[in-house]
Design a protein around this motif. Structure first.
Motif, PDB file in Angstrom:
ATOM      1  N   PRO A 141      -6.146   4.929   6.665  1.00 28.41           N
ATOM      2  CA  PRO A 141      -4.856   5.372   6.350  1.00 28.41           C
ATOM      3  C   PRO A 141      -5.190   6.765   8.026  1.00 28.41           C
ATOM      4  CG  PRO A 141      -5.690   5.742   4.351  1.00 28.41           C
ATOM      5  CD  PRO A 141      -6.802   4.868   4.965  1.00 28.41           C
ATOM      6  N   ALA A 145      -2.790   6.639  11.167  1.00 28.92           N
ATOM      7  CA  ALA A 145      -1.811   8.198  12.021  1.00 28.92           C
ATOM      8  C   ALA A 145      -2.744   8.103  13.396  1.00 28.92           C
ATOM      9  CB  ALA A 145      -2.452   8.901  10.934  1.00 28.92           C
ATOM     10  N   ARG A 153       5.101   8.071  12.545  1.00 32.28           N
ATOM     11  CA  ARG A 153       3.550   8.246  11.950  1.00 32.28           C
ATOM     12  C   ARG A 153       4.222   8.259  10.267  1.00 32.28           C
ATOM     13  NH1 ARG A 153       1.887  12.583  13.372  1.00 32.28           N
ATOM     14  NH2 ARG A 153       2.300  13.485  12.133  1.00 32.28           N
ATOM     15  N   GLY A 154       4.836   9.053   9.512  1.00 32.91           N
ATOM     16  CA  GLY A 154       4.673   8.356   8.300  1.00 32.91           C
ATOM     17  C   GLY A 154       5.319   7.531   7.571  1.00 32.91           C
ATOM     18  N   VAL A 157       1.851   4.532   7.933  1.00 31.03           N
ATOM     19  CA  VAL A 157       0.979   5.250   7.104  1.00 31.03           C
ATOM     20  C   VAL A 157       1.167   4.731   5.441  1.00 31.03           C
ATOM     21  CG1 VAL A 157      -0.629   7.087   5.669  1.00 31.03           C
ATOM     22  CG2 VAL A 157       0.032   6.946   8.547  1.00 31.03           C
ATOM     23  N   THR A 158       2.486   4.523   5.276  1.00 25.36           N
ATOM     24  CA  THR A 158       2.913   4.132   3.901  1.00 25.36           C
ATOM     25  C   THR A 158       3.158   3.055   3.928  1.00 25.36           C
ATOM     26  OG1 THR A 158       5.137   5.184   4.559  1.00 25.36           O
ATOM     27  CG2 THR A 158       4.027   6.787   3.849  1.00 25.36           C
ATOM     28  N   LYS A 324       8.838   4.942   2.254  1.00 26.76           N
ATOM     29  CA  LYS A 324       8.148   4.775   3.234  1.00 26.76           C
ATOM     30  C   LYS A 324       9.604   4.869   4.983  1.00 26.76           C
ATOM     31  CE  LYS A 324       8.687   0.895   5.532  1.00 26.76           C
ATOM     32  NZ  LYS A 324       8.723   1.226   6.744  1.00 26.76           N
ATOM     33  N   ASP A 328       9.808   9.994   7.223  1.00 29.29           N
ATOM     34  CA  ASP A 328      10.625  10.589   8.296  1.00 29.29           C
ATOM     35  C   ASP A 328      11.281  10.958   8.662  1.00 29.29           C
ATOM     36  OD1 ASP A 328       7.702  10.365   9.148  1.00 29.29           O
ATOM     37  OD2 ASP A 328       7.661   8.244  10.266  1.00 29.29           O
ATOM     38  N   ARG A 332       7.767  14.937   3.826  1.00 31.13           N
ATOM     39  CA  ARG A 332       6.713  15.195   3.230  1.00 31.13           C
ATOM     40  C   ARG A 332       7.026  15.967   2.136  1.00 31.13           C
ATOM     41  NH1 ARG A 332       6.603  12.140   8.149  1.00 31.13           N
ATOM     42  NH2 ARG A 332       4.403  12.243   8.887  1.00 31.13           N
ATOM     43  N   ILE A 385       2.948  11.189  -0.317  1.00 33.82           N
ATOM     44  CA  ILE A 385       2.239  11.412   0.659  1.00 33.82           C
ATOM     45  C   ILE A 385       0.464  11.493   0.645  1.00 33.82           C
ATOM     46  CG2 ILE A 385       4.203  12.753   1.252  1.00 33.82           C
ATOM     47  CD1 ILE A 385       3.467  15.224  -0.784  1.00 33.82           C
ATOM     48  N   LEU A 388      -1.289  10.277   2.968  1.00 33.71           N
ATOM     49  CA  LEU A 388      -0.504  10.558   4.660  1.00 33.71           C
ATOM     50  C   LEU A 388      -0.724  11.818   4.478  1.00 33.71           C
ATOM     51  CD1 LEU A 388       1.572   9.595   6.366  1.00 33.71           C
ATOM     52  CD2 LEU A 388       3.246  10.887   5.299  1.00 33.71           C
ATOM     53  N   GLU A 392      -2.908  13.584   8.291  1.00 41.70           N
ATOM     54  CA  GLU A 392      -2.101  14.719   9.012  1.00 41.70           C
ATOM     55  C   GLU A 392      -2.410  15.492   9.201  1.00 41.70           C
ATOM     56  OE1 GLU A 392       2.478  12.819   9.101  1.00 41.70           O
ATOM     57  OE2 GLU A 392       1.773  14.282   7.482  1.00 41.70           O
TER      58      GLU A 392
END
Length: 482
Positions: A141, A145, A153-154, A157-158, A324, A328, A332, A385, A388, A392
């Protein structure tokens, strides 16, 4: 540290840049993320396959119930160790090389498990396999990221979460439909194939530009960013931001784990580690590992219990995929706050259903509705999350250690939940256990509301700056869905 640049050959760099120019930076980045997410598939498959293999393992090695628990849970213990060790190693070796190392361990350990001549050696192989699972859950992850632009990014990563779900689903399908065709040894060993694909592919993927800047390899970082960004303006702007934060944190960081005690990083640690804990304590692994046991013990037929477990795995994949797509856009924090109350209510209703007169068999459709409802709201909320947030919120100067601690917290919570779930049902009954886990979901909602900020659309450097300025935490009177 600059001598390490020799590891990257000119041939690899030229091929990487050529491929990126030919197919486009965005497609190249997406391909990189999808390839790296194979590690999530290995995580899901290797943790989930034990449920379909354990009966035959117990028969072949004459294992009693306690020995079966050890064989099952020893992987989680290895994962705690791997998550703690691999974060530190990734700070020295690089994210990409660390992924390659744990992938090689994946491949060797699943083959060793398939060839194990005794329960002792099977347990040893699964302990080592757990090290790889924990290591990959820490570094992958973070790698994704650090490559992804802030706005995407969200979603990027998911992909890792989705891949975990696909691995769990694949393990469930193997256990359900290939019992007659495959031995348990084959079930384990076949995971070496995706491990080999990932290892070979990682040789041609980019290193994290943020790690390269940290090693004072700025030109290499520029080259890597150029392969995953559309314009030179984006590359220059992002590189300047990374260098600014990196230079500042080098001056301020301390050696060892002592850096984690700095007051300014504490809000990030509380938020990240709290989310990691509630990701598991909310009950998701209990459902994945023990749904057949709970339902069979409640009066369901074995076939219905097993297919219900497949339904649980399928919902996990579907909801993490939807998460996913939403994370974004919705955010989150907001996604978790919307979903967690319904997850808690689903568990409360499930507990009531298990205690209704007539027994579980009389109310099986209500039970399944509540069970699947919990999976929808939990897998589509905090599960999205869990990894994620850990990728972050931690500032660069402590990221390797903090993400290790994040993964160790998540795996440690998993270990606690897995090793106590059956005992809990013995004390409280299945219905009472559901109420207990429902209360934990409600507590998780309160924690996210007060302690977890929104990170949607913010660069990693902007999040770190908010920590330095004391504006990281959500405002106490912020509107629930603001």
């Amino acid at each position: 540290m600059n001598n390490n640049s020799g590891v990257e050959t000119n041939v690899q760099n030229n091929v990487r840049n050529t491929v990126s120019d030919y197919i486009g930076s965005q497609i190249y980045l997406l391909g990189t993320v999808l390839v790296t997410a194979i590690a999530g598939f290995l995580y899901g498959y290797d943790t989930g396959i034990i449920s379909g293999a354990l009966i035959n393992i117990a028969r072949d090695f004459s294992l009693n119930p306690h020995q079966q628990e050890i064989i099952t849970s020893i992987l989680l213990f290895g994962a705690v160790i791997g998550s703690l060790v691999c974060g530190r190693l990734s700070a020295y070796l690089g994210r990409r090389h660390m992924i390659m190392i744990v992938t090689a361990i994946f491949g060797v350990s699943v083959i060793a498990a398939g060839l194990a001549p005794s329960a002792f050696w099977l347990g040893t192989a699964r302990l080592i396999l757990g090290f790889a699972v924990g290591g990959s859950s820490q570094v992958v992850p973070v790698y994704i990221a650090e490559l992804a632009p802030a706005a995407e990014r969200g979603r990027m990563v998911t992909f890792y979460n989705i891949s975990i779900g696909l691995g769990i689903l694949a393990a469930g399908m193997v256990g359900a439909f290939l019992q007659e065709e495959w031995t348990w040894r084959t079930m384990f060993s076949v995971a070496a194939i995706p491990a080999a694909v990932l290892l070979c592919s990682m040789m041609m993927l980019p290193e994290s530009p943020r790690w390269l800047v940290r090693q004072e390899r700025v030109e290499e970082a520029r080259d890597m960013l150029d392969t995953v960004r559309e314009t030179s303006h984006e590359v220059t702007r992002e590189l300047r931001s990374i260098e600014k934060i990196s230079n500042r944190t080098k001056e301020e960081s301390q050696d060892g784990w002592k850096a984690l005690s700095e007051p300014w990083v504490r809000p990030a640690l509380i938020a990240g580690l709290g989310v990691a804990a509630f990701t598991q304590l909310s009950g998701i692994e209990m459902m994945i590992y023990y749904t057949p046991t709970f339902l069979r013990d409640s009066g369901f037929t074995e076939q219905m219990a097993y297919y219900s477990a497949l339904g649980v795995a399928a919902i996990y994949v579907i909801m993490t995929t939807l998460g996913k797509l939403l994370v974004d856009h919705v955010g989150r924090r907001r996604l978790s706050l919307v979903m967690m109350p319904f997850a808690a209510l689903s568990l409360i209703a499930l507990g009531i259903a298990f205690n209704l007169p007539g027994g579980a068999s009389e109310h099986r459709w209500l039970i399944l509705s509540c069970l699947f409802g919990f999976m929808i709201f939990n897998a589509g909320g905090i599960q999205v999350i869990g990894w994620l947030i850990g990728a972050e919120v931690y500032p660069l100067c402590i990221r390797a250690r903090a993400t290790s601690l994040h993964a160790a917290t998540l795996w440690g919570s998993n270990l606690i939940l897995t090793s106590t779930a059956l005992t809990m049902t013995g004390w409280l009954g299945i219905g009472g256990s559901m109420w207990f886990y429902g209360a934990l979901n409600a507590l998780g909602f309160i924690f996210v509301y007060f302690m977890v900020p929104e990170t949607k659309g913010r660069s990693l450097e902007e999040i770190e700056t908010s920590l330095k300025e004391g504006t990281f935490l959500p405002k106490k009177h912020i509107a629930l869905f603001k």
